[in-house]
Design an enzyme around this catalytic site. Structure first.
Site, PDB file in Angstrom:
ATOM      1  N   LYS A  53       1.009  -1.181  -0.053  1.00 28.75           N
ATOM      2  CA  LYS A  53       0.011   0.138   0.027  1.00 28.75           C
ATOM      3  C   LYS A  53       0.930   1.040  -0.078  1.00 28.75           C
ATOM      4  O   LYS A  53       0.733   2.113  -0.605  1.00 28.75           O
ATOM      5  CB  LYS A  53      -0.984   0.038   0.989  1.00 28.75           C
ATOM      6  CG  LYS A  53      -2.258  -0.957   1.077  1.00 28.75           C
ATOM      7  CD  LYS A  53      -2.722  -1.381   2.339  1.00 28.75           C
ATOM      8  CE  LYS A  53      -3.953  -2.145   2.279  1.00 28.75           C
ATOM      9  NZ  LYS A  53      -4.646  -2.569   3.311  1.00 28.75           N
ATOM     10  N   GLN A  97      -5.071  -1.755   9.537  1.00 26.15           N
ATOM     11  CA  GLN A  97      -4.766  -2.825   8.797  1.00 26.15           C
ATOM     12  C   GLN A  97      -5.528  -3.819   9.832  1.00 26.15           C
ATOM     13  O   GLN A  97      -5.368  -3.803  11.035  1.00 26.15           O
ATOM     14  CB  GLN A  97      -3.638  -3.199   8.640  1.00 26.15           C
ATOM     15  CG  GLN A  97      -3.188  -4.359   7.713  1.00 26.15           C
ATOM     16  CD  GLN A  97      -3.764  -4.300   6.416  1.00 26.15           C
ATOM     17  OE1 GLN A  97      -3.758  -3.395   5.656  1.00 26.15           O
ATOM     18  NE2 GLN A  97      -4.101  -5.508   5.802  1.00 26.15           N
ATOM     19  N   ASP A 120     -11.156   2.671   3.953  1.00 27.72           N
ATOM     20  CA  ASP A 120     -11.427   1.645   3.869  1.00 27.72           C
ATOM     21  C   ASP A 120     -13.123   1.377   3.535  1.00 27.72           C
ATOM     22  O   ASP A 120     -13.702   0.349   3.352  1.00 27.72           O
ATOM     23  CB  ASP A 120     -11.099   0.848   4.948  1.00 27.72           C
ATOM     24  CG  ASP A 120     -10.085  -0.066   4.919  1.00 27.72           C
ATOM     25  OD1 ASP A 120      -9.728  -0.577   3.619  1.00 27.72           O
ATOM     26  OD2 ASP A 120      -9.334  -0.326   5.827  1.00 27.72           O
TER      27      ASP A 120
END
Ligand code: GUN
Length: 288
Positions: A53, A97, A120
């Protein structure tokens, strides 16, 4: 019949190039998008994801801030970090995460995020916006699946679609996105009766069950478009999807490979969300 293989790598590369152009345009307006990625603990798979990422951000010209936190962090300290990122003007997007260590409740941790920075799309405010047809940040994997479907099929409206899996990360938001495109949507899961028969009705199959090869070729309706979200590592170290690929290839109209299908789209959509968040935070309209 042999299915067309949907090239997720190529579609993701095109999207990343588009994001890089938009980052350059925003730079001219004095806006610099930045993504903060928070990794708690040292899970090896998560470390790989976080690294890729960061690299993808920098390649697109997006600033990347990595926060690596010890696995035994207390919830209040992690929330303290999120509070600081929420008000940091250099941070347009925040990503924590997953999975988190068991002592941290993901609902509490994700809930501490400013929904406008939740790239997200996991915050209840963004999930609610998607469910009720309002603007919000959309989860990256389902958004990537939708882009692949839109490039494969002319029109999604009225099509029979099945989503296999009901997670908050993929299954539920995927179903909402397909509904928004006016598909007739079935969500199947581990308790669904006669899954092969339900899958056989679908022109669109999105497989997100997390079980290697569980969707067999003879379950697929001839000509169907199959999107395989599964990323399962076999004993031989190879990645495989939820669909028995070689069997489905003879029946489907189009199918995504694993790897090289949905996976690259997830990161490209994360970059897109980060740029969209930055634009919104500066009151800028979407590009034409
Ligand atoms: N872990 C595995 N996939 C994801 C994802 O899409 N977002 C986050 N935050 N964690 C993940």
């Amino acid at each position: 019949m042999t299915a067309t293989i949907i090239d997720g790598k190529a579609r993701a590369a095109a999207l990343k190039a588009q994001v890089a152009e938009e980052v350059a345009r925003l730079g001219g307006l004095g806006v610099e998008p930045g993504l903060a990625v928070v990794l708690v603990g040292d899970d090896p798979a998560s470390q790989v994801y976080v690294r890729s990422k960061g690299t993808a951000c920098r390649t697109a010209g997006i600033q990347s801030f990595e926060h690596r936190i010890s696995a035994d962090v207390e919830a209040r300290d992690l929330i303290g970090l999120i509070d600081r990122l929420n008000v940091d003007p250099a941070v347009s997007g925040i990503l924590v995460q997953l999975p988190l260590p068991p002592h941290l409740d993901p609902h509490v941790i994700l809930g501490a995020m400013d929904p406008a920075k939740d790239v997200d799309g996991f915050h209840v405010v963004n999930a609610g916006a998607l469910a009720t047809g309002r603007w919000g940040l959309v989860p990256c994997t389902p958004r990537g699946c939708l882009l692949l479907l839109q490039e494969t099929l002319d029109d999604l409206a009225g099509r029979e679609a099945i989503v296999i899996g009901r997670s908050n990360v993929v299954g539920k938001p995927m179903a909402q996105l397909l509904l928004r495109e006016s598909c007739t949507v079935t969500v199947a899961h581990s308790r669904t009766r006669d899954l092969p028969e339900v899958v056989r009705r679908a022109e669109i199959v999105v497989a997100a069950a997390g079980r290697t090869g569980m969707i067999r070729g003879d379950w697929i309706r001839p000509g169907a478009t199959v999107i395989d979200v599964g990323i399962n590592r076999g004993d031989d170290g190879k990645l495989r999807g939820d669909v028995a690929f070689d069997e489905a290839l003879d029946v489907a109209g189009a199918i995504t490979p694993v790897p090289g299908g949905v996976g690259p789209m997830t990161i490209a959509c994360l970059l897109e969300n980060t740029v969209e968040a930055a634009r919104r935070q500066h009151g800028l309209p979407d590009p034409a």
